[in-house]
Design a protein around this motif. Sequence first.
Motif, PDB file in Angstrom:
ATOM      1  N   TYR A   1       0.810  -1.213   0.000  1.00 39.47           N
ATOM      2  CA  TYR A   1       0.000   0.000   0.000  1.00 39.47           C
ATOM      3  C   TYR A   1       0.849   1.271   0.000  1.00 39.47           C
ATOM      4  N   GLY A   2       2.004   1.219   0.638  1.00 40.43           N
ATOM      5  CA  GLY A   2       2.856   2.388   0.684  1.00 40.43           C
ATOM      6  C   GLY A   2       3.423   2.786  -0.663  1.00 40.43           C
ATOM      7  N   ASN A   3       3.555   1.839  -1.586  1.00 41.50           N
ATOM      8  CA  ASN A   3       4.099   2.126  -2.910  1.00 41.50           C
ATOM      9  C   ASN A   3       3.032   2.316  -3.973  1.00 41.50           C
ATOM     10  N   LEU A   4       1.800   1.920  -3.687  1.00 41.30           N
ATOM     11  CA  LEU A   4       0.760   1.976  -4.716  1.00 41.30           C
ATOM     12  C   LEU A   4       0.553   3.392  -5.230  1.00 41.30           C
ATOM     13  N   GLY A   5       0.600   4.367  -4.329  1.00 45.87           N
ATOM     14  CA  GLY A   5       0.380   5.746  -4.732  1.00 45.87           C
ATOM     15  C   GLY A   5       1.394   6.266  -5.725  1.00 45.87           C
TER      16      GLY A   5
ATOM     17  N   SER B   1     -18.361  -3.699   0.333  1.00 47.86           N
ATOM     18  CA  SER B   1     -18.022  -4.733   1.311  1.00 47.86           C
ATOM     19  C   SER B   1     -16.589  -4.621   1.818  1.00 47.86           C
ATOM     20  N   PHE B   2     -15.820  -3.688   1.267  1.00 46.71           N
ATOM     21  CA  PHE B   2     -14.450  -3.507   1.729  1.00 46.71           C
ATOM     22  C   PHE B   2     -14.394  -2.443   2.821  1.00 46.71           C
ATOM     23  N   GLN B   3     -13.471  -2.601   3.741  1.00 47.99           N
ATOM     24  CA  GLN B   3     -13.297  -1.630   4.801  1.00 47.99           C
ATOM     25  C   GLN B   3     -12.958  -0.272   4.186  1.00 47.99           C
ATOM     26  N   PRO B   4     -13.615   0.803   4.623  1.00 44.85           N
ATOM     27  CA  PRO B   4     -13.345   2.126   4.048  1.00 44.85           C
ATOM     28  C   PRO B   4     -11.866   2.504   4.074  1.00 44.85           C
ATOM     29  N   ALA B   5     -11.184   2.163   5.155  1.00 40.39           N
ATOM     30  CA  ALA B   5      -9.762   2.501   5.243  1.00 40.39           C
ATOM     31  C   ALA B   5      -8.954   1.783   4.168  1.00 40.39           C
ATOM     32  N   MET B   6      -9.359   0.558   3.832  1.00 39.71           N
ATOM     33  CA  MET B   6      -8.604  -0.198   2.833  1.00 39.71           C
ATOM     34  C   MET B   6      -8.930   0.268   1.417  1.00 39.71           C
ATOM     35  N   LEU B   7     -10.158   0.716   1.187  1.00 44.17           N
ATOM     36  CA  LEU B   7     -10.469   1.326  -0.106  1.00 44.17           C
ATOM     37  C   LEU B   7      -9.671   2.608  -0.288  1.00 44.17           C
ATOM     38  N   GLU B   8      -9.511   3.351   0.799  1.00 37.42           N
ATOM     39  CA  GLU B   8      -8.674   4.557   0.745  1.00 37.42           C
ATOM     40  C   GLU B   8      -7.244   4.194   0.374  1.00 37.42           C
ATOM     41  N   ALA B   9      -6.781   3.040   0.836  1.00 39.19           N
ATOM     42  CA  ALA B   9      -5.403   2.618   0.591  1.00 39.19           C
ATOM     43  C   ALA B   9      -5.124   2.343  -0.882  1.00 39.19           C
ATOM     44  N   VAL B  10      -6.155   1.997  -1.667  1.00 41.51           N
ATOM     45  CA  VAL B  10      -5.933   1.693  -3.086  1.00 41.51           C
ATOM     46  C   VAL B  10      -6.406   2.821  -3.991  1.00 41.51           C
TER      47      VAL B  10
ATOM     48  N   PRO C   1      -7.816  -4.148  -2.461  1.00 44.66           N
ATOM     49  CA  PRO C   1      -7.080  -4.405  -1.215  1.00 44.66           C
ATOM     50  C   PRO C   1      -7.140  -5.892  -0.887  1.00 44.66           C
ATOM     51  N   HIS C   2      -6.054  -6.586  -1.181  1.00 45.11           N
ATOM     52  CA  HIS C   2      -6.073  -8.050  -1.119  1.00 45.11           C
ATOM     53  C   HIS C   2      -5.997  -8.585   0.302  1.00 45.11           C
ATOM     54  N   GLN C   3      -5.160  -7.995   1.122  1.00 43.70           N
ATOM     55  CA  GLN C   3      -5.039  -8.405   2.516  1.00 43.70           C
ATOM     56  C   GLN C   3      -4.296  -7.316   3.267  1.00 43.70           C
ATOM     57  N   THR C   4      -4.294  -7.413   4.564  1.00 44.72           N
ATOM     58  CA  THR C   4      -3.522  -6.484   5.375  1.00 44.72           C
ATOM     59  C   THR C   4      -2.865  -7.263   6.498  1.00 44.72           C
ATOM     60  N   ASP C   5      -1.869  -6.670   7.068  1.00 45.11           N
ATOM     61  CA  ASP C   5      -1.319  -7.194   8.315  1.00 45.11           C
ATOM     62  C   ASP C   5      -0.888  -5.999   9.141  1.00 45.11           C
ATOM     63  N   VAL C   6      -0.959  -6.129  10.419  1.00 48.96           N
ATOM     64  CA  VAL C   6      -0.644  -5.034  11.324  1.00 48.96           C
ATOM     65  C   VAL C   6       0.334  -5.523  12.377  1.00 48.96           C
ATOM     66  N   SER C   7       0.959  -4.586  13.043  1.00 53.03           N
ATOM     67  CA  SER C   7       1.875  -4.927  14.120  1.00 53.03           C
ATOM     68  C   SER C   7       1.145  -4.935  15.455  1.00 53.03           C
TER      69      SER C   7
ATOM     70  N   THR D   1      -1.639   1.593  14.670  1.00 53.50           N
ATOM     71  CA  THR D   1      -0.664   0.596  14.248  1.00 53.50           C
ATOM     72  C   THR D   1      -0.254   0.921  12.822  1.00 53.50           C
ATOM     73  N   ASP D   2       0.580   0.086  12.247  1.00 55.74           N
ATOM     74  CA  ASP D   2       1.034   0.320  10.878  1.00 55.74           C
ATOM     75  C   ASP D   2       0.060  -0.301   9.880  1.00 55.74           C
ATOM     76  N   LEU D   3       0.145   0.150   8.654  1.00 59.65           N
ATOM     77  CA  LEU D   3      -0.675  -0.400   7.579  1.00 59.65           C
ATOM     78  C   LEU D   3       0.183  -1.355   6.766  1.00 59.65           C
ATOM     79  N   GLY D   4       0.155  -2.630   7.144  1.00 58.94           N
ATOM     80  CA  GLY D   4       0.848  -3.629   6.360  1.00 58.94           C
ATOM     81  C   GLY D   4      -0.078  -4.200   5.304  1.00 58.94           C
ATOM     82  N   GLY D   5       0.441  -5.122   4.553  1.00 58.66           N
ATOM     83  CA  GLY D   5      -0.377  -5.785   3.556  1.00 58.66           C
ATOM     84  C   GLY D   5      -0.184  -5.225   2.170  1.00 58.66           C
ATOM     85  N   ASN D   6      -0.962  -5.767   1.249  1.00 59.84           N
ATOM     86  CA  ASN D   6      -0.725  -5.482  -0.155  1.00 59.84           C
ATOM     87  C   ASN D   6      -2.006  -5.464  -0.961  1.00 59.84           C
ATOM     88  N   ALA D   7      -1.931  -4.755  -2.075  1.00 59.03           N
ATOM     89  CA  ALA D   7      -3.010  -4.726  -3.053  1.00 59.03           C
ATOM     90  C   ALA D   7      -2.598  -5.522  -4.276  1.00 59.03           C
TER      91      ALA D   7
END
Length: 430
Positions: A103-107, A127-136, A146-152, A308-314
């Motif tokens: 997500y950090g590189n998608l932009g 059906s996607f979390q608003p924060a994750m739609l914002e991420a893409v 937004p395929h998945q996420t992981d957090v610390s 927390t951090d926004l891990g994961g990938n699109a």
Amino acid sequence: MTTRRTTRRTTAAAAATLALAAGLSGCSGFTGGGDDGADGALTFTTWASESEQDSFEKLVAQFESEHDGATVDLKVVPYDQMFSNIDAQLSTGDAPDVFRVDYGNLGVYSSQGQLLDLTGQIDDEDSFQPAMLEAVSYDGAPYGVPHQTDVSALLVNTELLAAAGITDLPTSQADAWTWDEFGEVATKLRASLPADQYPFGVNWQQGGTPRWLSWLFQAGGALLADDGTTSEIDSPEAAEALGFTQSFFEQGWVAPSSSVKSTTFADTEFSEQTTAMAFVGSFLVPELADTDFDWTAVPMPVDERGATDLGGNALVATADTDQGELATEFLNFMASADAMTEFCAATNELPTRTDIDASSIDFAVRPDVMPVFVDQATTIEPSDVKQLTSPYLAEITVAMQDQLEAAFTQGQSVDDTLSALDEAVGQATD
């Protein structure tokens, strides 16, 4: 924020060529030439852990079986080569139809017109979390799924904590340690541990430097204003966050060599029992499952709020793919509720859909600790995501790494550090 060592370490992706989006429409059978001239043929490039690759292979086979005439050429590459390869391929017009991006590189890619605009083409978008739609999204348009996420969260060696008299551990955001309470725990551990062991390690090394922003968000601060360009880093909240994290080194709570430019990661320190606690992403749980000591997970500390951090990938499609229709169908399949649940269960990662109950997923490894990560993910706010996916973040991160290193290991003052960061943000967004 995202490797078994390298699969989630964020790198700065360079911008390449500007391309036009291919037309999209739904279908059940596929014709038309792909990049290699084959009908209904997709190329899909990703990095992957062992469990991720296994899941990708299974889901690709399922997609091919359900889509007559479609083939997907899955290419798995090392993470440290991923984006340099993608950048080169984009510049020569030879990029894969679909690829994975953190997500950090998608932009960086979406802001340069290099990704397929998926406006109106994402199945069950609500059906996607608003924060994750914002991420893409970029400028209000989605450029991936937004395929998945992981957090610390915070892993703790229960044996070492018990030896220090710490047995009452938080289990949710409702009873998470405050910063003051976390400091008290660290102080007790420092007194109990030998000199060559440390209370905790933080996973902000190298490409993980943006994870420092979790502390900024916890303090109620921000990197950028709502307009996405104005710096807000020189603030009382940022001073509080920087002062607190600087104290980690001053108090001997973390190893002197564990700063943002360290080559030793927090999960390694934890597995070797160099530290009693470590901030670690859920995707690393499988790697730590076979340690020879007892450990569990607790929430990250809270100040004004939890964060927390926004891990994961699109998963994204390139703008000039000749297979826009099939690429979109594949993205929707991979981000469907069933496929996402299967993938997350196998990889100890978290879903991005609201119609998936993450607490009910049968995680393959250490399912006992995963509820803490599921709960921790609820602390991510859309405003955090907007900052963590800013197209300017890659450039800002370079300056952040230099300035945090100076603050943590060279005694640079809080005021001087924030002033330098404020100037760097202004230069990046100008």
